[in-house]
Design an enzyme around this catalytic site. Structure first.
Site, mmCIF file in Angstrom:
data_model
loop_
_atom_site.group_PDB
_atom_site.id
_atom_site.type_symbol
_atom_site.label_atom_id
_atom_site.label_comp_id
_atom_site.label_asym_id
_atom_site.label_seq_id
_atom_site.Cartn_x
_atom_site.Cartn_y
_atom_site.Cartn_z
ATOM 1 N N ARG A 32 31.845 46.832 41.676
ATOM 2 C CA ARG A 32 33.285 47.662 41.660
ATOM 3 C C ARG A 32 32.747 49.152 42.218
ATOM 4 N NH1 ARG A 32 35.924 46.163 36.549
ATOM 5 N NH2 ARG A 32 36.465 44.137 37.012
ATOM 6 N N ARG A 36 37.338 53.520 39.812
ATOM 7 C CA ARG A 36 38.042 54.604 39.021
ATOM 8 C C ARG A 36 36.917 56.012 39.187
ATOM 9 N NH1 ARG A 36 40.282 51.241 34.350
ATOM 10 N NH2 ARG A 36 38.455 50.427 35.224
ATOM 11 N N ARG A 45 45.346 55.437 43.357
ATOM 12 C CA ARG A 45 46.029 54.636 42.263
ATOM 13 C C ARG A 45 47.068 55.454 41.543
ATOM 14 N NH1 ARG A 45 47.025 51.505 39.804
ATOM 15 N NH2 ARG A 45 45.946 50.997 38.084
ATOM 16 N N ASP A 81 41.037 41.396 43.558
ATOM 17 C CA ASP A 81 40.933 40.997 42.318
ATOM 18 C C ASP A 81 40.604 39.616 42.098
ATOM 19 O OD1 ASP A 81 40.602 42.534 39.391
ATOM 20 O OD2 ASP A 81 41.514 40.728 39.061
ATOM 21 N N TYR A 158 40.826 32.999 31.870
ATOM 22 C CA TYR A 158 42.050 33.987 31.688
ATOM 23 C C TYR A 158 43.351 33.282 31.770
ATOM 24 C CZ TYR A 158 39.406 38.241 32.864
ATOM 25 O OH TYR A 158 38.639 39.221 32.736
HETATM 26 O O1 CP3 Z 1 34.626 47.302 44.572
HETATM 27 C C1 CP3 Z 1 34.422 46.154 44.196
HETATM 28 O O2 CP3 Z 1 33.715 45.750 43.591
HETATM 29 C C2 CP3 Z 1 35.653 45.215 44.428
HETATM 30 C C3 CP3 Z 1 36.965 44.939 43.777
HETATM 31 C C4 CP3 Z 1 36.910 44.183 42.628
HETATM 32 C C5 CP3 Z 1 37.898 44.569 41.487
HETATM 33 N N1 CP3 Z 1 37.756 43.536 40.618
HETATM 34 C C6 CP3 Z 1 38.587 46.106 41.488
HETATM 35 C C7 CP3 Z 1 39.120 46.136 39.987
HETATM 36 C C8 CP3 Z 1 36.181 43.147 42.103
HETATM 37 C C9 CP3 Z 1 34.913 42.562 42.790
HETATM 38 C C10 CP3 Z 1 36.602 42.668 40.918
HETATM 39 C C11 CP3 Z 1 36.251 41.371 40.510
HETATM 40 C C12 CP3 Z 1 36.661 41.383 39.008
HETATM 41 N N2 CP3 Z 1 38.130 41.345 38.505
HETATM 42 C C13 CP3 Z 1 35.969 40.308 38.044
HETATM 43 C C14 CP3 Z 1 34.594 39.967 38.269
HETATM 44 C C15 CP3 Z 1 33.532 41.107 37.843
HETATM 45 C C16 CP3 Z 1 33.420 41.229 36.578
HETATM 46 O O3 CP3 Z 1 33.756 42.409 36.075
HETATM 47 O O4 CP3 Z 1 32.930 40.422 35.729
HETATM 48 C C17 CP3 Z 1 36.953 40.351 36.684
HETATM 49 C C18 CP3 Z 1 36.448 39.703 35.453
HETATM 50 C C19 CP3 Z 1 38.246 40.759 37.259
HETATM 51 C C20 CP3 Z 1 39.201 40.996 36.206
HETATM 52 C C21 CP3 Z 1 39.661 42.486 36.090
HETATM 53 N N3 CP3 Z 1 40.085 43.229 37.053
HETATM 54 C C22 CP3 Z 1 39.294 43.013 34.890
HETATM 55 C C23 CP3 Z 1 38.752 42.746 33.352
HETATM 56 C C24 CP3 Z 1 39.992 44.434 34.931
HETATM 57 C C25 CP3 Z 1 39.809 45.590 34.004
HETATM 58 C C26 CP3 Z 1 38.784 46.290 34.031
HETATM 59 C C27 CP3 Z 1 38.665 47.774 33.571
HETATM 60 O O5 CP3 Z 1 37.754 48.278 33.255
HETATM 61 O O6 CP3 Z 1 39.805 48.086 33.085
HETATM 62 C C28 CP3 Z 1 40.376 44.379 36.233
HETATM 63 C C29 CP3 Z 1 41.118 45.826 36.871
HETATM 64 C C30 CP3 Z 1 39.957 46.043 38.110
HETATM 65 N N4 CP3 Z 1 39.624 45.406 39.341
HETATM 66 C C31 CP3 Z 1 39.903 47.468 38.429
HETATM 67 C C32 CP3 Z 1 39.097 47.545 39.678
HETATM 68 C C33 CP3 Z 1 38.839 48.637 40.614
HETATM 69 C C34 CP3 Z 1 40.161 48.575 37.737
HETATM 70 C C35 CP3 Z 1 41.880 48.645 37.301
HETATM 71 C C36 CP3 Z 1 42.605 50.012 38.143
HETATM 72 O O7 CP3 Z 1 42.286 50.378 39.102
HETATM 73 O O8 CP3 Z 1 43.234 50.410 37.362
#
Ligand code: CP3
Length: 356
Positions: A32, A36, A45, A81, A158
């Site tokens: 990630r 944020r 965003r 994502d 999910y």
């Molecule tokens: O920079 C990177 O790593 C690439 C982008 C990336 C995102 N999600 C962006 C993201 C990657 C590789 C993911 C993978 C992802 N998404 C996973 C596997 C990794 C892990 O965390 O186990 C999972 C389970 C998801 C599903 C997901 N997407 C969740 C559970 C969430 C909420 C997380 C939170 O902290 O709120 C997301 C949202 C998400 N995906 C964000 C980002 C930058 C934050 C949301 C936002 O910007 O509003």
């Protein structure tokens, strides 16, 4: 798109580490890393919805590059994502602030499988391929670009649970209540993932990571039947398809978050993935001992360690490299970086890792 159409690569540390070649410096990237904790990400965003950023190649490219402009990272990962696959299979996925992903109409029982569609990945997920190709050009060969996907069990959970959960009871119940339909669903998702990863490599991805983020809900028996089986199939079929199409293979990473040491050992023995990602609960020395010298390990600093002082973070980064060893190792966190992490902490970690 042939790899020769892209700017030549200047830093191939992570690819060398994945292939087990000796290195002077350990490569580092951060799960990630586009997120944020970066004000420039927040800025994007504030104007665009989460999935709009994913679906607009120029925006996905921009946020992918943001951490590379600030930090001395050794890899980039395409902004997207894991839940774009359930979307392409016909489910609505919303990103709810403060809650994470929500699927308002999840799969309740096997009759709901009829609601799923078999996507045409080249068309329905074309935006990801376009973002990858654009980013490869804009990176100008600075570092490799990683493509990724969620693993079948994580995506299935999910799709059934309808969002995050501390127990995943509804999803785990399917495995016992409807084993055959669970396999049917996992196979459907696996087929999409194989097409999706091949498409990403064709578009320019130089390495692939499969996120099995929900491995922590599986004991060894469930891991063998419902995770490992499909992780193996994905690796084998992606390589087979690339070879058939005369496209060079790329290194692949499996990150089974929360997997037991037995499950990790099974993956390393099968030699289906060049790299195994470890979460922050795994002991580096024990992992090295149990998983053997033929697999590259990636991880695994506790993301919360980034709340320590900069000096301590540097020391922990250095210490982690000493414990894993400099060969067959890629430094990273043991899970995604938290939104309120200080920028200076990221700089300190990278400095610590690169100082060894
Ligand atoms: O920079 C990177 O790593 C690439 C982008 C990336 C995102 N999600 C962006 C993201 C990657 C590789 C993911 C993978 C992802 N998404 C996973 C596997 C990794 C892990 O965390 O186990 C999972 C389970 C998801 C599903 C997901 N997407 C969740 C559970 C969430 C909420 C997380 C939170 O902290 O709120 C997301 C949202 C998400 N995906 C964000 C980002 C930058 C934050 C949301 C936002 O910007 O509003």
């Amino acid at each position: 798109m042939a790899q020769s159409d892209f700017p030549p690569l200047k830093n191939n540390l992570i690819l060398k580490a994945a292939r087990g070649e000796p290195l002077d410096h350990v490569p580092i990237w951060i799960m990630r890393q586009a997120g944020r904790y970066l004000p420039e990400f927040q800025e994007v965003r504030s104007k665009h919805k989460f999935f709009s950023v994913c679906q607009t190649p120029a925006l996905a490219c921009e946020v992918t590059l943001q951490p590379l402009r600030r930090f001395d990272l050794d890899a980039s990962i395409i902004f997207s994502d894991i839940l774009v696959i359930p979307q392409a299979m016909g489910l609505t996925v919303e990103m709810v602030p403060g809650m994470g992903p929500v699927i308002p109409k999840p799969l309740n029982d096997p009759s709901d499988l009829a609601r799923l569609v078999q996507p045409d990945v080249e068309k329905d997920l074309k935006y990801v391929g376009e973002a990858i190709t654009l980013t490869r050009h804009k990176l100008e060969g600075k570092v490799p670009l990683i493509g990724f996907t969620g693993a079948p069990w994580t995506l299935m959970s999910y799709m059934i649970q309808g969002g995050g959960s501390s127990t995943m009871i509804k999803a785990r119940a399917w495995l016992y209540k409807y084993p055959q339909d669970s396999h049917k669903l996992l196979q459907l998702i696996t087929n999409v993932i194989v097409d999706y990863l091949v498409m990403q490599v064709k578009a320019g991805a130089q390495m692939l990571q499969i996120f099995e983020s929900h491995a922590d809900f599986l004991n060894d028996e469930l891991f063998i039947n419902y995770s490992y089986k499909y992780l193996k199939e994905i690796s084998e079929n992606v390589r087979k398809r690339l070879t058939e199409e005369n496209i060079p293979e790329v290194p692949m990473t499996a990150f089974p978050k929360g997997a037991t040491m037995n499950s990790l050992e099974m993956l390393s023995k099968s030699k289906t993935y060049e790299v195994l990602g470890l979460d922050w609960t795994v002991d580096p020395m024990e992992a090295r001992k149990r998983l053997g010298p033929d697999v590259t390990l990636q991880g695994n600093l506790d993301p919360c360690a980034l709340y320590a002082s900069e000096e301590e973070i540097m020391n922990r980064g250095r210490d982690m490299v000493m414990k894993f060893g400099k060969t067959r190792y890629i430094a990273n966190l043991g899970h995604g970086i938290s939104p309120d992490t200080p920028i200076k902490s990221v700089e300190a970690l990278i400095k610590g890792v690169h100082s060894v």
